[in-house]
Each structure stands twice: as structure tokens, then as C-alpha cells.
Design a protein around this motif. Structure first.
Motif, PDB file in Angstrom:
ATOM      1  N   UNK A 161     -34.307  20.530 -11.597  1.00  0.00           N
ATOM      2  CA  UNK A 161     -32.902  20.532 -11.372  1.00  0.00           C
ATOM      3  C   UNK A 161     -32.339  21.392 -12.064  1.00  0.00           C
ATOM      4  N   UNK A 162     -31.097  21.787 -11.918  1.00  0.00           N
ATOM      5  CA  UNK A 162     -30.393  22.983 -12.438  1.00  0.00           C
ATOM      6  C   UNK A 162     -30.398  22.995 -14.069  1.00  0.00           C
TER       7      UNK A 162
ATOM      8  N   UNK B 178     -29.394  15.029 -15.366  1.00  0.00           N
ATOM      9  CA  UNK B 178     -28.227  14.902 -15.597  1.00  0.00           C
ATOM     10  C   UNK B 178     -27.830  13.909 -16.998  1.00  0.00           C
ATOM     11  N   UNK B 179     -28.484  12.802 -17.173  1.00  0.00           N
ATOM     12  CA  UNK B 179     -28.359  11.830 -18.060  1.00  0.00           C
ATOM     13  C   UNK B 179     -28.377  12.584 -19.244  1.00  0.00           C
TER      14      UNK B 179
ATOM     15  N   UNK C 244     -28.311  15.702 -20.005  1.00  0.00           N
ATOM     16  CA  UNK C 244     -27.162  16.760 -20.318  1.00  0.00           C
ATOM     17  C   UNK C 244     -26.077  16.050 -20.681  1.00  0.00           C
ATOM     18  N   UNK C 245     -25.426  15.077 -20.152  1.00  0.00           N
ATOM     19  CA  UNK C 245     -24.191  14.180 -20.538  1.00  0.00           C
ATOM     20  C   UNK C 245     -24.262  13.924 -21.950  1.00  0.00           C
TER      21      UNK C 245
ATOM     22  N   UNK D  62     -23.919  16.985 -23.987  1.00  0.00           N
ATOM     23  CA  UNK D  62     -22.771  17.571 -23.801  1.00  0.00           C
ATOM     24  C   UNK D  62     -21.545  16.688 -24.565  1.00  0.00           C
ATOM     25  N   UNK D  63     -21.876  15.347 -24.869  1.00  0.00           N
ATOM     26  CA  UNK D  63     -20.934  14.565 -25.549  1.00  0.00           C
ATOM     27  C   UNK D  63     -21.072  15.137 -27.180  1.00  0.00           C
TER      28      UNK D  63
ATOM     29  N   UNK E 252     -27.404  22.582 -21.399  1.00  0.00           N
ATOM     30  CA  UNK E 252     -26.361  21.872 -21.260  1.00  0.00           C
ATOM     31  C   UNK E 252     -25.211  22.502 -21.130  1.00  0.00           C
TER      32      UNK E 252
END
Lengths: 190, 287
Positions: free
Chosen positions: B5-6, B11-12, B14-15, B18-19, B55
Motif C-alpha cells: 500500500x502507499x 490504512x487502519x 495510519x489512522x 495520525x490521531x 503516516x
């Protein structure tokens, strides 16, 4: 078609679009008073594009979400259920909250974290009618001298700052625009 | 970059990161716990910084990675290659051209701009850890702003050595609230932490902490009125570029005690030489 409309409106390229969206959120929160462009999602009304994009970028099964009455609608519920999977909870238990400022009141019920873990505070996504003209002067981390912003309520944010390092953090959204207001910002009425 | 993935992380994850970064921005200097992942490199090689960088990266970014100021050391080269392969982003060694800089233990000499993000690799994020090993206690000390222990430690430095002996990872106070470990940067770099135009993010992979300094944040190095903080450097000029204001590395050149001092920031040094500032050893270091 009506029944499946909540399946549409997500990111076409989640990894790349959420990366760009996060950078907008990061800049917004790190530089209070500077409005950022935030787009990519196509959420159902009354959700703004910016608020929908923010949900896709930050909210998932691990972050209980409170929908204020202004946004607690079947279309919004099913769109969030499909795209984010966030459990919908009462305001007191929410990690994220979404709605207009009036619908989010009273705002002192949101989690402001604990002295040991101030990071466990809620993040409010406040849908605004507009992000200008400015009605408040901002100072604090992220601001070189002073900045100006339109806030829904100056007194409430002054009270929120008085609890620092506790307090909730806000994203103010309208259309494809987002502004950040972390708890660290000192707010004065203009 | 097929097969990934990029930017490597799912994605989970990274979220979640990020939070944590956003909460770190909201409470400058406070260490936010996060669920650090195993990365395809050992702890101590910048797993925290790599996760924060992953991230934050967008395809439009231009990434620079430095290790002790140098772009060409193993750690910097591996991390740069990692993101070239997993994110397909452009890379550079020029500080001014980079939009995101991951660093191990230095802040570039060239002032950063608002268009840049600086990501630090952090081994021990807790400034009080060597004074109080219990996490439950240090957490409470931060909550109560109980930082007397660190002042006692600095005082003992003065009593024993006549000066504050801490030369790197010099503790700072952020916006008059949280005490923060600036990662093992030399104290020469400490003044650059304060009122920096760039966003500064700190990632500690093994210790599972992320913290942040928003732009234009006040960061004060701890000191005493009669022993003020002094950013120190070797009292030499760079042998390659003649700079008298940069942080220098001491390099042994032979078995007879020969040595020279050169800029730790390789990009800064190269640019000065390109601009026609030869040092004592001229433009050719082998002479």
C-alpha cells in the motif's frame, strides 16, 4: 438505488487521498486560524465535504463517534456505518463528535482527557455556516504573532483553554474548507 | 510499488498514528502513547520516525533523510530507499528542496520553512526516565508539573563538574508546561527547536510514543540564572568549508593523532564549498 446510496461517496484511492487529507488536517491544527482545503469524500447532506473527508481520514472502528441531533440522520448514520464503521455513542463517551455548534451543546459534557492522559480528549468536528469574517483573535502555539478566525462561540473556547492541558480540540468545517482550533490556542473576542 | 500500500503501513494503522500526531500537536511536548508496529528494520534504526513519516507522506512530497546530519550514512540511505520503494516519493539531499525531513540526532543548519515537516527519531522519549524508571511515576510527575528532580540533576552536574555536563538530549520545557526530551540532538541545536517555522514531530517506536511541536512554539532549555544555557560547539572552523557557525564532527585522519573538524551537516557543507568557501583543506578533502 436509494437504498445503496450510502455505498458511494468514499475515497477512490484511499491511501493517497487520506494522506493528502491528513496533511490538510495537520496543517489546520498546527496553524490555528489558517484555513485549509479538505476534499475527496462525497458525503450525504447535511455533511460538508470537509467533514466527510475528515471522518474518512481519522474515524474508524476504534473511535466511538457522537452524532449531534443536527447530523443524526439515517443517511448520515448508514454512510458512516459503511465507510468508517465507528460505533455511535453518547456525547460523554465519544472520541469524535460531529454536528453544528448549537447541536453539540452543552459542550462541557465532552471528554477533556485526564491529567495523566490528556490525549484521551474528544475531537469535535463543528459544521459552520462560514469561516469568515473573523470574530476572534488567536495566539499560542502554531501562531507566529496573532491570527484571526471565525469561532462559533468565543467564551466556550476561552473556558476550554483555561483547562489546559485538558480540553477538547476542534475542526471547523464548511464546504471544502477546514480550520483547526486545538485546546492550546488562547482566544480573545475581536 | 506494487505489492505495498502507499507508504507501507495499512490504512487502519495510519489512522491510529495520525490521531496520535494530532493530539501531540494539540498538547505540545506531551508524549502520546500509540500502538507502534513492527517495522522491517530493527529498533534503534528509526522505527518511530519511519512510522510518523509513513503516516505523513503524500505522493507530492520530496523526502530527505539524515543521520547525524549526513545524507550518505547507512541509516539515512536505507530509510530513503525504503520510502523510494514503498511510497514512490521523490528524494533529495538538499535541505531547501525537501518538504519532509526525517532526522536522526540533528536539526539541519539551514533554517526550515513553513512548507517543511521535520520528523525526529527518538530512542528514549521520557526526559525523566534515567532519574525515575517507573512509567507510572513519570506520568504522574508530568501531570503535576513536578520537574524538580531534573533541576536537582542539573545542579549535581554543576556541583560535580562546575558546569552542566549534559551535551546532547538536553531537556527543554515547552510553552512553560511539559518537559520534553528533544531526542539526542547536540545542545547546539536546542535553540532551533524554539519558534521554528516548520512542524516538528517526534516518533519513538520501541517506546511507543509520539510527540510534537507546532510551528512557532516556545521551547526553553533548562538552566539556572547563574549558569545560563550555552549551546556549545567545537572551537574550530570546518576543515572543508571554513564555516565557523556550524556543528562540527571530529574526524581522525591517521594513526599519529591527526584530526580534522568537519560540518556534521553534509548538505550545508557541500553547498558552502559549491559557493566557493574552501576550508583549510581546500575543496578536495583527500589532499
Amino acid at each position: 438505488m436509494e437504498a445503496a446510496s450510502h455505498l458511494a461517496g468514499g475515497f477512490g484511492e484511499p491511501a493517497v487521498q487520506s494522506a493528502r487529507a491528513f496533511r490538510a488536517c495537520l496543517q489546520a491544527l498546527a496553524r490555528p486560524g489558517r484555513v485549509q482545503e479538505l476534499a475527496g469524500a462525497n458525503p450525504p447532506a447535511p455533511l460538508s465535504t470537509a467533514a466527510g473527508t475528515l471522518l474518512l481520514t481519522l474515524v474508524d472502528h476504534a473511535t466511538p463517534l457522537f452524532l449531534a441531533p443536527s447530523h443524526d440522520l439515517p443517511a448520515v448514520r448508514s454512510w458512516i456505518a459503511f465507510h468508517c464503521g465507528a460505533p455511535l455513542v453518547a456525547a460523554e463517551a465519544a472520541v469524535f463528535a460531529l454536528g453544528t455548534w448549537e447541536a453539540l451543546q452543552p459542550c462541557d459534557r465532552f471528554d477533556t482527557g485526564t491529567p495523566d492522559y490528556p490525549d484521551r480528549a474528544a475531537t469535535l468536528i463543528v459544521e459552520m455556516a462560514a469561516l469568515n469574517p473573523a470574530n476572534a483573535r488567536l495566539t499560542g502555539p502554531g501562531i507566529e504573532a496573532t491570527a484571526a478566525a471565525r469561532l462559533p462561540d468565543v467564551a466556550a473556547f476561552r473556558q476550554n483553554r483555561s483547562r489546559f492541558p485538558l480540553g477538547f480540540d476542534c475542526f471547523l468545517t464548511v464546504g471544502t474548507a477546514v480550520a483547526g482550533l486545538p485546546r492550546s490556542t488562547v482566544v480573545e473576542a475581536l | 510499488m506494487t505489492g505495498y500500500t502507499f507508504a507501507y503501513l495499512d490504512e487502519t494503522t495510519k489512522r491510529m498514528i495520525r490521531r496520535a500526531i494530532l493530539k501531540g500537536i494539540a498538547v505540545p511536548g506531551y508524549q502520546v502513547p500509540f500502538a507502534s508496529r513492527e517495522m522491517p528494520m530493527p529498533y534503534g534504526w528509526g522505527t518511530g520516525g519511519v512510522q510518523v513519516t509513513a503516516a505523513c507522506l503524500t505522493p507530492e512530497d520530496r523526502l530527505k533523510v539524515i543521520d547525524q546530519g549526513a545524507d550518505d550514512t547507512t541509516n539515512a540511505v536505507s530509510i530513503r530507499k525504503f520510502f523510494e520503494r514503498t511510497a514512490g516519493v521523490a528524494t533529495t539531499t538538499r535541505t531547501a528542496e525537501a518538504t519532509l525531513i526525517q532526522t536522526r540526532h540533528r536539526i539541519p543548519e539551514e533554517p526550515l520553512t513553513e512548507a517543511q515537516i521535520l520528523v525526529y527519531q527518538v530512542p528514549i522519549p521520557e526526559p525523566l526516565r534515567f532519574l525515575e524508571p517507573r512509567e507510572s511515576e513519570t506520568r504522574r510527575m508530568h501531570a503535576l508539573e513536578e520537574y524538580g528532580l531534573m533541576h536537582v540533576k542539573l545542579y549535581e552536574d554543576i556541583a560535580r563538574h562546575g558546569a552542566i555536563a549534559t551535551a546532547y538530549a538536553y531537556p527543554v520545557r515547552v510553552e512553560g508546561r511539559y518537559m520534553m526530551d528533544p531526542s539526542p540532538i547536540p545542545k547546539f541545536d536546542n535553540p532551533k527547536l524554539s519558534q521554528n517555522a516548520a512542524i516538528q514531530l517526534f516518533g519513538a517506536g520501541r517506546e511507543q510514543r509520539i510527540y510534537a511541536l507546532p510551528p512557532y512554539t516556545d521551547v526553553v532549555s533548562l538552566d539556572f540564572e547563574d549558569h545560563p544555557f550555552e549551546p556549545t560547539r567545537a572551537e574550530h572552523a570546518c576543515a572543508l568549508c571554513g564555516a565557523c557557525d556550524s556543528y562540527l564532527d571530529e574526524v581522525l585522519t591517521d594513526d599519529d593523532g591527526g584530526r580534522m573538524f568537519v560540518c556534521s551537516d553534509t548538505d550545508f557543507c557541500t553547498r558552502r564549498r559549491d559557493d566557493g568557501h574552501p576550508g583549510r583543506r581546500g575543496t578536495d578533502p583527500t589532499t
